[in-house]
Motif scaffolding. Structure first.
Motif, short mmCIF file in Angstrom:
data_model
loop_
_atom_site.label_atom_id
_atom_site.label_comp_id
_atom_site.label_asym_id
_atom_site.label_seq_id
_atom_site.Cartn_x
_atom_site.Cartn_y
_atom_site.Cartn_z
N ASP A 15 87.61 -3.78 -42.79
CA ASP A 15 86.38 -3.74 -42.03
C ASP A 15 85.26 -3.05 -42.81
OD1 ASP A 15 87.97 -1.30 -39.94
OD2 ASP A 15 86.77 -0.96 -41.74
N SER A 16 84.06 -3.04 -42.21
CA SER A 16 82.88 -2.51 -42.90
C SER A 16 82.99 -1.02 -43.18
CB SER A 16 81.63 -2.79 -42.07
OG SER A 16 81.75 -2.21 -40.78
N ASP A 17 83.66 -0.26 -42.29
CA ASP A 17 83.79 1.18 -42.51
C ASP A 17 84.63 1.47 -43.74
OD1 ASP A 17 83.98 1.96 -38.97
OD2 ASP A 17 82.27 1.73 -40.31
N ILE A 18 85.76 0.74 -43.90
CA ILE A 18 86.62 0.94 -45.07
C ILE A 18 85.87 0.52 -46.33
CG2 ILE A 18 88.79 0.28 -46.15
CD1 ILE A 18 89.95 -0.18 -43.40
N ARG B 101 83.02 1.84 -51.40
CA ARG B 101 81.83 1.68 -52.24
C ARG B 101 81.15 3.03 -52.50
NH1 ARG B 101 78.18 -3.25 -50.22
NH2 ARG B 101 77.07 -2.57 -52.11
N ARG B 102 81.15 3.91 -51.51
CA ARG B 102 80.58 5.23 -51.70
C ARG B 102 81.37 6.03 -52.74
NH1 ARG B 102 80.30 6.50 -46.84
NH2 ARG B 102 82.20 7.74 -46.63
N LEU C 250 91.12 -10.55 -50.59
CA LEU C 250 89.88 -11.13 -51.10
C LEU C 250 88.67 -10.32 -50.64
CD1 LEU C 250 90.58 -14.95 -50.69
CD2 LEU C 250 90.58 -13.62 -52.80
N GLN C 251 88.71 -9.82 -49.39
CA GLN C 251 87.62 -8.95 -48.90
C GLN C 251 87.54 -7.67 -49.73
OE1 GLN C 251 88.87 -9.11 -44.59
NE2 GLN C 251 86.66 -9.12 -44.31
N LEU C 252 88.69 -7.13 -50.08
CA LEU C 252 88.73 -5.91 -50.90
C LEU C 252 88.07 -6.16 -52.25
CD1 LEU C 252 89.71 -3.04 -51.61
CD2 LEU C 252 91.91 -4.05 -52.21
N VAL C 253 88.47 -7.25 -52.93
CA VAL C 253 87.92 -7.57 -54.26
C VAL C 253 86.42 -7.86 -54.14
CG1 VAL C 253 87.98 -9.24 -56.13
CG2 VAL C 253 90.11 -8.39 -55.16
N ASN C 254 86.03 -8.61 -53.10
CA ASN C 254 84.60 -8.93 -52.93
C ASN C 254 83.77 -7.68 -52.70
OD1 ASN C 254 85.14 -11.65 -53.20
ND2 ASN C 254 85.30 -12.03 -51.00
N GLY C 255 84.33 -6.70 -51.95
CA GLY C 255 83.62 -5.44 -51.74
C GLY C 255 83.38 -4.71 -53.05
N ILE C 256 84.38 -4.69 -53.92
CA ILE C 256 84.23 -4.02 -55.23
C ILE C 256 83.20 -4.76 -56.08
CG2 ILE C 256 85.44 -3.36 -57.33
CD1 ILE C 256 87.99 -3.10 -55.66
N VAL C 257 83.29 -6.10 -56.08
CA VAL C 257 82.35 -6.91 -56.87
C VAL C 257 80.93 -6.70 -56.37
CG1 VAL C 257 81.68 -9.28 -57.42
CG2 VAL C 257 84.09 -8.62 -57.48
#
Length: 760
Positions: free
Chosen positions: A545-548, A553-554, A590-597
């Motif tokens: 989710d957005s919080d994680i 990212r922070r 995929l959400q995890l990788v996309n967040g890092i990218v």
């Protein structure tokens, strides 16, 4: 073809209806009596606890009053002693040892005589007019006093506040009795009564310092403590003066000092401890008194017991009336049926079943109606339109009770067009499904518990599982047969969804819904399919989710490797421990990788920072075989390079960040913590600490202390602010703490430092 196995009849143990009613009413009585008794006992226990807590508040108030009375007595005695001619003579004249009797008389007065001597540990008369000190340790020159700076600060405090007597608690230890400084150190540790004399003059020139004997105060409190009680005394600043038990202070919540309330906590044994706090008007002392007893004294009041028994008797009387009112109509109906029928109620037979069977016998002549009613029953139970009682009535009426299987599954059978662009019309669908139902009924050749029915554009089939043939093999064999039949006859594919195995006949609707859900798991694009219901399939058990994502990212933005690893590890631990299916894992990964990218793109770092090209990373995620290997891959190839890059960027900006730290500390007048500084600047605490060590070779605390000393010197030299005002500006709880801090850092008190500046 589908073969429905007839389950062997099982004898069902039935209880007569009147006994069911009797059992139900008895259980109701038991629950009512237990509930009422529980409420009665709980209210009684709560009342006893409230009384005990009220006594605890009173005890704390009495103990504090005892302390206050003792201190007031000391205060009044020494105020009165200032008018004593013998003491005034020593105050106003420089008396040497040639007049030893005058010194002795003054010492006896200062010692408290027989009035308050038990509460006086030490006394000191500091005379700035004669430059002498008369105390418990004798008479000596004021120049010999080792802690003259503290005495001077006390005298300065009077000049600033014009308070001629005050109570002061000073946190410190008594010098070693065998040291050279012992005799010439005026005792200021602990609780002190400070009086400025002569009291009648506008500007006193002497101090009486009465050092209170806290052991006597402790002894007085111990005498007043009851069994299972402990006490602790604190200063207004929250300093512990004494405690009757070394573990008690750990249980005290310093924020809960409401003198009109009780609060509770738990000790190491898990028992509830009740604590009362009372604050004195003298020196702001706060007394905490606790009751460690968790025992509740129970006794039964005769009137309460009689009232309780009367209520129980009334309940039994009401239950008897209720039983007769419920059972009498059933009994009357049975009597009427027995009059007009040879079918008699057997001993122990359930009366409701007897009535239902009687109705069933009336309807059994019309087999067509029974068949229609059975199909209607199946449709209604799939729609979840029946209550359990209504289901029981249908079972008795349709003679299905003896054929209830031990285990069963529900199948949902739907038609699929071979061409997605030409769906099967509803009319054709219904016609074909009815033909298939006839085929199933003919091939079955036996009466099943529930017949196949057409419902919601599907054929719903009840499968009994009796263990005579492997269930899965049976279903798959019939599936292959029906696939061939439907395709060859109608040119259509089929889809079959199969529920979990159930034993509770009241769960048929739940099983039906599972079979419908299982239909959606099938591979429609490959034609016909057979799909079993799975708990984890298609369910959103876990999400990135957005919080994680923001937390990760922070952490990357701040170069916090430990936090970034923690987020990734937490996500993977959930995927592993919850045994999430592969289909549900892939979207999360995929959400995890996309967040890092997304972070490296928005921050301007660029995806080139990764150890592999982005197009090579996604296949690893999509084709994973081991979640732990994927976790290590993401850490090594994506997170580690970002952290390394961010730390290099932060190191190059250390001078600018140091400037920001200096400005923030200056803006806050030094009243800021490391965590507050890091949060305000948006960096990790360890990074702020590292910058200070590299740029200043100081820890954060050392840097703030040096700033406060520098700022305090500026205020002392450039302003007329009092020591107390400076202490308040630098956020010290009292001037004594600031004086000790300044003396520790500079080796001189603030008063002497300012005096030295003026003399220079």
């Amino acid at each position: 073809m589908f073969k429905f196995k007839k389950f062997s009849e099982l004898p069902l143990r039935r209880i007569a209806y009147k006994y069911k009613v009797l059992i139900g009413i008895t259980l109701f009585l038991i629950v009512a009596v237990v509930s009422f008794g529980t409420i009665f006992i709980k209210s009684y226990i709560d009342r006893n606890r409230d009384l005990r807590n009220a006594e605890l508040v009173k005890d704390a108030e009495n103990m504090l009053n005892s302390i206050e009375n003792s201190l007031i007595t000391v205060h009044k005695y020494y105020l009165a002693s200032e008018n004593n001619t013998k003491l005034r003579y020593v105050v106003e004249n420089d008396v040497d040892y040639s007049k030893v009797s005058s010194i002795t008389d003054a010492g006896d007065i200062l010692d408290g005589g027989n009035i308050v001597s038990d509460y006086v540990a030490n006394y000191s008369l500091v005379n700035f007019k004669t430059d002498t000190v008369l105390g418990t340790k004798g008479k000596y020159d004021i120049k010999e006093v080792k802690n003259l700076g503290e005495l001077t600060d006390l005298y300065d405090a009077y000049k600033e506040t014009y308070t001629k007597n005050l109570w002061v608690y000073i946190d410190g230890a008594e010098p070693d009795k065998y040291s050279k400084e012992y005799r010439t150190t005026v005792p200021l540790y602990g609780l002190n009564l400070v009086l400025f004399v002569p009291f009648s003059e506008v500007t006193p020139y002497a101090l009486e310092v009465i050092n209170v004997d806290m052991s006597q105060i402790t002894s007085d409190i111990r005498k007043q403590l009851g069994d299972n009680q402990q006490a602790a005394l604190y200063t207004a600043d929250g300093k512990l003066i004494f405690s009757t038990d070394k573990e008690f202070p750990e249980q005290i919540n310093m924020e809960k000092t409401d003198t009109n309330a009780i609060y509770s906590t738990k000790n190491d044994d898990g028992k509830r401890v009740y604590i009362s706090a009372k604050t004195s008007s003298i020196a702001g002392l706060t007394l905490y008194v606790a009751n460690y007893s968790d025992r509740i004294e129970l006794f039964v009041n005769a009137y309460y017991l009689i009232a309780f028994l009367l209520i129980v008797l009334l309940l039994f009387f009401g239950a008897t009336i209720l039983f007769n009112s419920i059972y009498k109509p059933i009994q009357t109906a049975i009597g009427e049926i027995e009059k007009s029928s040879d079918y008699k109620l057997r001993p122990g037979e359930d009366e409701l079943q007897y009535l239902t069977d009687s109705v069933k016998k009336l309807d059994s002549k019309n087999i067509s109606l029974i068949s229609h009613t059975t199909a209607l029953f199946a449709t209604r139970i799939y729609r979840n339109e029946l209550t359990n009682t209504e289901i029981d009535q249908y079972l008795y009426r349709l003679s299905l009770s003896s054929r209830i299987p031990s285990f069963y599954r529900i199948l949902s059978f739907v038609l699929r067009s071979t061409d997605d662009d030409s769906p099967v019309s509803s009319d054709r669908d219904k016609s074909i499904c009815n033909q298939i139902i006839d085929r199933i009924t003919e091939d079955c050749g036996m009466k099943e518990f529930l017949p196949p029915v057409y419902y919601a554009r599907s054929i719903v089939i009840f499968i009994s599982c009796d263990g005579k043939e492997t269930e899965k093999e049976l279903i798959e064999k019939n599936y292959n047969y029906m696939t061939q039949y439907v395709y060859n006859t109608f040119g259509l594919n089929i889809g079959i969804g199969i529920s979990s195995e159930y034993s509770d006949i009241y769960s048929i609707n739940k099983a039906y819904l599972e079979s419908v859900q299982a239909l959606h798991y099938g591979k429609i694009d490959i034609g016909s399919y057979l799909s079993y219901y799975r708990m984890d399939a298609g369910m959103d058990q876990i999400s990135f989710d957005s919080d994680i994502e923001e937390k990760l990212r922070r952490a990357l933005r701040r170069g916090d490797k430990e936090e970034a690893y923690s987020v990734v590890d937490g996500l993977f631990e959930k995927l592993i421990t919850m045994d999430v299916s592969r289909d549900n894992c892939v979207p999360v990964l995929l959400q995890l990788v996309n967040g890092i990218v997304l972070e490296v793109q928005t921050s301007g770092i660029g995806t080139s920072v990764f150890r592999e090209e982005l197009r090579q990373i996604y296949p690893v995620i999509l084709d994973y075989n081991d979640l732990n290997r994927v976790r290590k891959y993401i850490k090594f190839n994506m997170i580690d390079p970002i952290i390394y890059h961010q730390n290099n960027v932060l190191d190059s900006q250390s001078a600018n960040i140091m400037t920001a730290i200096e400005k923030l500390v200056e803006d806050k007048d030094g009243n800021i913590t490391l965590n507050e500084c890091a949060e305000s600047l948006g960096y990790h605490t360890s990074y702020i600490w590292r910058i200070l060590k590299e740029e200043k070779n100081l820890t954060f605390t050392e840097y703030v202390d040096k700033y406060k000393i520098k700022y305090a010197k500026k205020l002392l030299s450039e302003t007329d602010m009092t020591v107390g005002a400076i202490a308040e500006k630098l956020n010290y709880t009292n001037s004594q703490n600031f004086i000790r801090f300044f003396n520790k850092m500079e080796g001189v008190t603030p008063g002497k430092y300012r005096q030295a500046l003026k003399e220079a």
